[in-house]
Design a protein around this motif. Structure first.
Motif, PDB file in Angstrom:
ATOM      1  N   LEU A 143      27.737 -12.114 -16.795  1.00 62.85           N
ATOM      2  CA  LEU A 143      27.738 -12.362 -15.357  1.00 62.85           C
ATOM      3  C   LEU A 143      29.037 -11.887 -14.711  1.00 62.85           C
ATOM      4  O   LEU A 143      29.018 -11.348 -13.595  1.00 62.85           O
ATOM      5  CB  LEU A 143      27.516 -13.851 -15.068  1.00 62.85           C
ATOM      6  N   LYS A 144      30.144 -12.055 -15.389  1.00 68.76           N
ATOM      7  CA  LYS A 144      31.416 -11.569 -14.855  1.00 68.76           C
ATOM      8  C   LYS A 144      31.366 -10.061 -14.657  1.00 68.76           C
ATOM      9  O   LYS A 144      31.829  -9.535 -13.631  1.00 68.76           O
ATOM     10  CB  LYS A 144      32.570 -11.940 -15.790  1.00 68.76           C
ATOM     11  N   GLU A 145      30.819  -9.362 -15.631  1.00 65.50           N
ATOM     12  CA  GLU A 145      30.693  -7.908 -15.514  1.00 65.50           C
ATOM     13  C   GLU A 145      29.752  -7.547 -14.356  1.00 65.50           C
ATOM     14  O   GLU A 145      30.021  -6.614 -13.590  1.00 65.50           O
ATOM     15  CB  GLU A 145      30.186  -7.295 -16.822  1.00 65.50           C
ATOM     16  N   GLU A 146      28.654  -8.269 -14.239  1.00 69.11           N
ATOM     17  CA  GLU A 146      27.691  -8.013 -13.162  1.00 69.11           C
ATOM     18  C   GLU A 146      28.333  -8.256 -11.795  1.00 69.11           C
ATOM     19  O   GLU A 146      28.074  -7.510 -10.846  1.00 69.11           O
ATOM     20  CB  GLU A 146      26.439  -8.899 -13.329  1.00 69.11           C
ATOM     21  N   VAL A 147      29.167  -9.290 -11.672  1.00 72.46           N
ATOM     22  CA  VAL A 147      29.841  -9.582 -10.403  1.00 72.46           C
ATOM     23  C   VAL A 147      30.762  -8.430 -10.040  1.00 72.46           C
ATOM     24  O   VAL A 147      30.825  -8.015  -8.880  1.00 72.46           O
ATOM     25  CB  VAL A 147      30.612 -10.924 -10.492  1.00 72.46           C
ATOM     26  N   LYS A 148      31.486  -7.893 -11.020  1.00 68.70           N
ATOM     27  CA  LYS A 148      32.364  -6.750 -10.754  1.00 68.70           C
ATOM     28  C   LYS A 148      31.552  -5.567 -10.222  1.00 68.70           C
ATOM     29  O   LYS A 148      31.936  -4.918  -9.245  1.00 68.70           O
ATOM     30  CB  LYS A 148      33.105  -6.328 -12.033  1.00 68.70           C
ATOM     31  N   ILE A 149      30.431  -5.286 -10.883  1.00 66.79           N
ATOM     32  CA  ILE A 149      29.581  -4.165 -10.454  1.00 66.79           C
ATOM     33  C   ILE A 149      29.057  -4.425  -9.050  1.00 66.79           C
ATOM     34  O   ILE A 149      29.065  -3.534  -8.184  1.00 66.79           O
ATOM     35  CB  ILE A 149      28.421  -3.963 -11.468  1.00 66.79           C
ATOM     36  N   TYR A 150      28.582  -5.662  -8.794  1.00 63.96           N
ATOM     37  CA  TYR A 150      28.035  -6.024  -7.488  1.00 63.96           C
ATOM     38  C   TYR A 150      29.088  -5.848  -6.409  1.00 63.96           C
ATOM     39  O   TYR A 150      28.801  -5.296  -5.342  1.00 63.96           O
ATOM     40  CB  TYR A 150      27.534  -7.479  -7.507  1.00 63.96           C
ATOM     41  N   ARG A 151      30.311  -6.296  -6.647  1.00 66.83           N
ATOM     42  CA  ARG A 151      31.368  -6.184  -5.636  1.00 66.83           C
ATOM     43  C   ARG A 151      31.698  -4.730  -5.340  1.00 66.83           C
ATOM     44  O   ARG A 151      31.933  -4.369  -4.181  1.00 66.83           O
ATOM     45  CB  ARG A 151      32.620  -6.924  -6.115  1.00 66.83           C
ATOM     46  N   LYS A 152      31.700  -3.898  -6.356  1.00 64.72           N
ATOM     47  CA  LYS A 152      31.959  -2.472  -6.121  1.00 64.72           C
ATOM     48  C   LYS A 152      30.839  -1.863  -5.288  1.00 64.72           C
ATOM     49  O   LYS A 152      31.089  -1.138  -4.327  1.00 64.72           O
ATOM     50  CB  LYS A 152      32.093  -1.727  -7.455  1.00 64.72           C
ATOM     51  N   GLU A 153      29.581  -2.169  -5.653  1.00 62.38           N
ATOM     52  CA  GLU A 153      28.446  -1.642  -4.889  1.00 62.38           C
ATOM     53  C   GLU A 153      28.461  -2.164  -3.460  1.00 62.38           C
ATOM     54  O   GLU A 153      28.168  -1.419  -2.518  1.00 62.38           O
ATOM     55  CB  GLU A 153      27.134  -2.019  -5.581  1.00 62.38           C
ATOM     56  N   GLU A 154      28.813  -3.428  -3.284  1.00 59.12           N
ATOM     57  CA  GLU A 154      28.879  -4.003  -1.940  1.00 59.12           C
ATOM     58  C   GLU A 154      29.910  -3.262  -1.098  1.00 59.12           C
ATOM     59  O   GLU A 154      29.660  -2.933   0.062  1.00 59.12           O
ATOM     60  CB  GLU A 154      29.242  -5.486  -2.029  1.00 59.12           C
ATOM     61  N   MET A 155      31.078  -2.985  -1.696  1.00 64.96           N
ATOM     62  CA  MET A 155      32.126  -2.280  -0.967  1.00 64.96           C
ATOM     63  C   MET A 155      31.652  -0.875  -0.587  1.00 64.96           C
ATOM     64  O   MET A 155      31.864  -0.423   0.548  1.00 64.96           O
ATOM     65  CB  MET A 155      33.405  -2.203  -1.808  1.00 64.96           C
ATOM     66  N   ASP A 156      30.970  -0.197  -1.511  1.00 66.67           N
ATOM     67  CA  ASP A 156      30.449   1.141  -1.225  1.00 66.67           C
ATOM     68  C   ASP A 156      29.439   1.090  -0.086  1.00 66.67           C
ATOM     69  O   ASP A 156      29.444   1.948   0.812  1.00 66.67           O
ATOM     70  CB  ASP A 156      29.802   1.747  -2.478  1.00 66.67           C
ATOM     71  N   LEU A 157      28.549   0.098  -0.114  1.00 71.64           N
ATOM     72  CA  LEU A 157      27.544  -0.039   0.948  1.00 71.64           C
ATOM     73  C   LEU A 157      28.189  -0.364   2.286  1.00 71.64           C
ATOM     74  O   LEU A 157      27.744   0.156   3.330  1.00 71.64           O
ATOM     75  CB  LEU A 157      26.520  -1.117   0.574  1.00 71.64           C
ATOM     76  N   ARG A 158      29.197  -1.198   2.305  1.00 68.40           N
ATOM     77  CA  ARG A 158      29.889  -1.509   3.567  1.00 68.40           C
ATOM     78  C   ARG A 158      30.488  -0.238   4.186  1.00 68.40           C
ATOM     79  O   ARG A 158      30.398  -0.031   5.392  1.00 68.40           O
ATOM     80  CB  ARG A 158      30.995  -2.535   3.330  1.00 68.40           C
ATOM     81  N   VAL A 159      31.097   0.574   3.323  1.00 71.02           N
ATOM     82  CA  VAL A 159      31.679   1.832   3.821  1.00 71.02           C
ATOM     83  C   VAL A 159      30.580   2.732   4.366  1.00 71.02           C
ATOM     84  O   VAL A 159      30.712   3.324   5.447  1.00 71.02           O
ATOM     85  CB  VAL A 159      32.484   2.534   2.698  1.00 71.02           C
ATOM     86  N   ALA A 160      29.450   2.827   3.642  1.00 70.63           N
ATOM     87  CA  ALA A 160      28.342   3.673   4.089  1.00 70.63           C
ATOM     88  C   ALA A 160      27.762   3.162   5.405  1.00 70.63           C
ATOM     89  O   ALA A 160      27.471   3.944   6.326  1.00 70.63           O
ATOM     90  CB  ALA A 160      27.256   3.730   3.014  1.00 70.63           C
ATOM     91  N   VAL A 161      27.596   1.843   5.545  1.00 69.45           N
ATOM     92  CA  VAL A 161      27.071   1.258   6.785  1.00 69.45           C
ATOM     93  C   VAL A 161      28.012   1.535   7.940  1.00 69.45           C
ATOM     94  O   VAL A 161      27.581   1.884   9.044  1.00 69.45           O
ATOM     95  CB  VAL A 161      26.816  -0.257   6.604  1.00 69.45           C
ATOM     96  N   GLN A 162      29.298   1.406   7.714  1.00 75.92           N
ATOM     97  CA  GLN A 162      30.259   1.661   8.776  1.00 75.92           C
ATOM     98  C   GLN A 162      30.173   3.116   9.244  1.00 75.92           C
ATOM     99  O   GLN A 162      30.193   3.390  10.437  1.00 75.92           O
ATOM    100  CB  GLN A 162      31.679   1.333   8.293  1.00 75.92           C
TER     101      GLN A 162
END
Length: 175
Positions: free
Chosen positions: A133-152
């Motif tokens: 789960l810790k590894e999954e959270v890291k991946i999720y946070r990176k993807e979230e950051m990428d999506l935020r940049v793309a949305v902006q």
């Protein structure tokens, strides 16, 4: 994987190394004491020859100077030797501390592995799932950051396109 025997052997080796260094330091201390005794003997000899020189013997004046020079040389050699051994002792202590810290880390890791080994299957699975789960959270946070940049970027592009569209409509209304 480091076994308990490996850690014990390593610790024994470190302790033997420390013992050997302490023995070396003991030998060096005895050499320093011997050197100090030599200095004392030379000092007495120098005093004798100084008294003889003051009586008026020019023949032995050179011998006195030579002995004084020898005493000064022995003192400077002693100081250099002491400084060298102080530095060597400092280096040995630092090395021992590094090795000790490394071995303590290995021991704590081994203790953790043993403790996990004593846990039941469900607890071990929970620990493994927690790691996953810790590894999954890291991946999720990176993807979230990428999506935020793309949305902006998309919002900025949309704002630009809406502004152009409004400008075009205004031009058609004015014409």
């Amino acid at each position: 994987v480091v076994t308990r025997d490996d850690v014990e052997k390593s610790l024994k080796a470190v302790f033997q190394f420390v013992k050997d260094k302490e023995k070396l330091l003991q030998d060096l201390r005895s050499k320093i004491e011997e050197t100090e005794k030599k200095i004392s003997e030379k000092q007495r000899e120098r005093d004798y020859w100084l008294e003889y020189k003051n009586v008026g013997s020019q023949i032995h004046a050179e011998k006195i100077s030579s002995l004084e020079k020898d005493i000064a040389d022995i003192k400077s050699e002693l100081e250099r030797t002491e400084e060298h051994f102080r530095e060597a002792l400092k280096a040995v202590r630092e090395e021992n501390q590094k090795r000790f810290d490394k071995h303590m880390k290995l021991l704590s890791e081994e203790a953790l592995k043993k403790a996990v080994g004593y846990l039941d299957r469900d607890c071990r699975r929970e620990i493994e799932e927690n790691q996953w789960l810790k590894e999954e959270v890291k991946i999720y946070r990176k993807e979230e950051m990428d999506l935020r940049v793309a949305v902006q970027l998309l919002e900025e592009e949309n704002t630009t396109l809406v502004a152009k569209l409004i400008d075009i409509k205004l031009q058609h209304l004015q014409a």
